[in-house]
Design an enzyme around this catalytic site. Sequence first.
Site, mmCIF file in Angstrom:
data_model
loop_
_atom_site.group_PDB
_atom_site.id
_atom_site.type_symbol
_atom_site.label_atom_id
_atom_site.label_comp_id
_atom_site.label_asym_id
_atom_site.label_seq_id
_atom_site.Cartn_x
_atom_site.Cartn_y
_atom_site.Cartn_z
ATOM 1 N N TRP A 182 -71.684 -51.870 -30.070
ATOM 2 C CA TRP A 182 -70.692 -52.906 -30.342
ATOM 3 C C TRP A 182 -71.001 -53.499 -31.715
ATOM 4 C CZ3 TRP A 182 -71.689 -58.159 -31.269
ATOM 5 C CH2 TRP A 182 -70.535 -58.893 -31.570
ATOM 6 N N GLU A 223 -67.874 -50.235 -27.144
ATOM 7 C CA GLU A 223 -67.289 -51.472 -26.612
ATOM 8 C C GLU A 223 -66.214 -51.999 -27.557
ATOM 9 O OE1 GLU A 223 -70.091 -54.728 -26.213
ATOM 10 O OE2 GLU A 223 -68.676 -55.956 -25.064
ATOM 11 N N LYS A 225 -63.193 -54.910 -28.767
ATOM 12 C CA LYS A 225 -63.047 -56.363 -28.780
ATOM 13 C C LYS A 225 -61.732 -56.733 -29.432
ATOM 14 C CE LYS A 225 -65.646 -60.589 -29.471
ATOM 15 N NZ LYS A 225 -66.925 -61.207 -29.705
ATOM 16 N N ASP A 258 -65.449 -55.033 -21.868
ATOM 17 C CA ASP A 258 -65.993 -56.369 -21.623
ATOM 18 C C ASP A 258 -64.783 -57.221 -21.260
ATOM 19 O OD1 ASP A 258 -66.516 -59.164 -22.355
ATOM 20 O OD2 ASP A 258 -68.408 -58.464 -23.201
ATOM 21 N N HIS A 261 -62.916 -59.498 -23.702
ATOM 22 C CA HIS A 261 -62.466 -58.940 -24.978
ATOM 23 C C HIS A 261 -61.013 -58.492 -24.999
ATOM 24 C CE1 HIS A 261 -66.783 -57.939 -26.516
ATOM 25 N NE2 HIS A 261 -66.630 -59.202 -26.186
ATOM 26 N N HIS A 285 -68.934 -54.765 -19.131
ATOM 27 C CA HIS A 285 -69.664 -56.010 -19.370
ATOM 28 C C HIS A 285 -68.913 -57.070 -18.595
ATOM 29 C CE1 HIS A 285 -72.034 -55.405 -23.372
ATOM 30 N NE2 HIS A 285 -72.550 -54.733 -22.361
ATOM 31 N N ASP A 293 -62.979 -67.800 -26.076
ATOM 32 C CA ASP A 293 -64.383 -67.438 -26.011
ATOM 33 C C ASP A 293 -64.611 -66.415 -24.909
ATOM 34 O OD1 ASP A 293 -67.005 -67.400 -26.634
ATOM 35 O OD2 ASP A 293 -67.513 -69.287 -25.669
ATOM 36 N N ASP A 295 -67.857 -65.477 -23.514
ATOM 37 C CA ASP A 295 -69.183 -65.321 -22.918
ATOM 38 C C ASP A 295 -69.660 -66.454 -22.010
ATOM 39 O OD1 ASP A 295 -69.917 -62.736 -24.136
ATOM 40 O OD2 ASP A 295 -69.598 -63.846 -25.984
ATOM 41 N N ASP A 326 -72.863 -59.916 -19.219
ATOM 42 C CA ASP A 326 -72.889 -60.306 -20.629
ATOM 43 C C ASP A 326 -72.347 -61.721 -20.791
ATOM 44 O OD1 ASP A 326 -72.987 -60.464 -23.344
ATOM 45 O OD2 ASP A 326 -71.350 -59.065 -23.735
HETATM 46 C C1 RNT Z 1 -69.925 -59.546 -28.025
HETATM 47 C C2 RNT Z 1 -70.102 -58.384 -27.131
HETATM 48 C C3 RNT Z 1 -71.499 -57.840 -27.026
HETATM 49 C C4 RNT Z 1 -72.568 -58.911 -27.059
HETATM 50 C C5 RNT Z 1 -73.956 -58.443 -26.711
HETATM 51 C C6 RNT Z 1 -74.983 -59.412 -27.156
HETATM 52 O O1 RNT Z 1 -68.685 -60.070 -27.985
HETATM 53 O O2 RNT Z 1 -69.626 -58.689 -25.859
HETATM 54 O O3 RNT Z 1 -71.603 -57.018 -25.929
HETATM 55 O O4 RNT Z 1 -72.263 -59.979 -26.230
HETATM 56 O O5 RNT Z 1 -74.164 -57.177 -27.175
HETATM 57 ZN ZN ZN Z 2 -70.011 -57.437 -24.236
#
Ligand code: RNT
Ligand code: ZN
Length: 417
Positions: A182, A223, A225, A258, A261, A285, A293, A295, A326
Amino acid sequence: MSYIEAKKKYAALGVDTDAAIKCLRKVPVSLHCWQGDDVRGFDTDPNKPLTGGIQTTGNYPGRARTPEELMDDIDFVLALCPGTKKLNLHASYAVFNEENPWVDRNRLEPRHFAKWVTFCKERGLGCDFNPTFFSHPMCDPQTLSSANEKTRKFWIEHGKACIRISQYIADELGQPCIMNIWTGDGFKDIPANRLEPRIRYRESINEILSEPYDFTQVKPCIESKVFGIGVEAYTVGSAEFALSYAAFNMDKCIPLMDNGHFHPTEMVSDKISALLTFFPEIALHITRPVRWDSDHVVLLDDETREICKEIVRCGGLDGRVNIALDFFDASVNRISAWTVGTRNIQKALLMALVNPDLTELQNADNWTEIMVMQEEMKTMPFGEIWEQYCKECGVPADREWFEKVKKYENDVLIRRK
Ligand code: RNT
Ligand code: ZN
């Protein structure tokens, strides 16, 4: 109500709760190391800013400052969470010491992760790995898609080093290592050229994946985003880019979604079956998106439950879906955040496993009964099943673990200044 009584209620619906518990105990879930230190790592100045479009906010006391502290914290979390765990490491968590002095990311070697391998071996854990393409002076701020050849070369070398490290980890631990690529590459404002960075990104990943590895043991992921902080207008590794890369290189890598994302009304729960129609294996993830946001700590919310239901319903627990966590929150006790998120994914998976299969009703077009069933499942005595699962895994039940975390905070965490 006792477990026996709850079990009977589920049995009346054709659900075997013992079998569900037995099944979940074997499913590996990858625990991300980066919740413990706000994604800082140990290979660069810990006070530098986090870059790559991600941010940790808050300054709750107790952040792990050394590999030893992080290992202690991970141990603490492992003891509070049921099920089979893997560890998920980033390259920035390399352990440097007198025998292994600091090297830059393009020169990392397996020996810089020997301490982590020992840690995993002693605990019977598998381990996943991530090259770290952020928070580093060689981010210009792009990495694998940079127009600067020197920058791009540095990060390709880093990616290749990480393939070798992942192979070492997989060989040592005898379990596959998921290696996730990523980058936060992208632009804050309208680009003049969207194609060139993507072509360079593709070429860079090609070069990284030309490093030899056994694809049954090392599974590189791409990955995607939608955007990052400060990178709002354009992301090089967008959804279409990442998925196309994986689709055109199915013999070398797998796609990673993820769930933070995507656009807010897009649901990863719906995408799992779409990908599994074509890919033998995918990776996830699991996180909690909140507006822009990606996370926040995973809660037992509808989408987390739906994602887990899809994993189960699509046969993902037989190795087709690689599940990783994650999230990172520095505004609350980090051990507690980790534990809440990890236990929640276990809860959601167990809930999914004790859900009756309603496929036949769907095939008979019986949407009335599907609605009734799905709603009534929500008030089944799941708490007893969960408690039994925790008991069999030898971890505390709900309302039993938080006292331990508070004590750890008082005895250990608040002393870290
Ligand atoms: C970031 C991604 C990625 C990170 C990690 C730390 O938006 O989700 O996966 O969170 O690799
Ligand atoms: Zn991620």
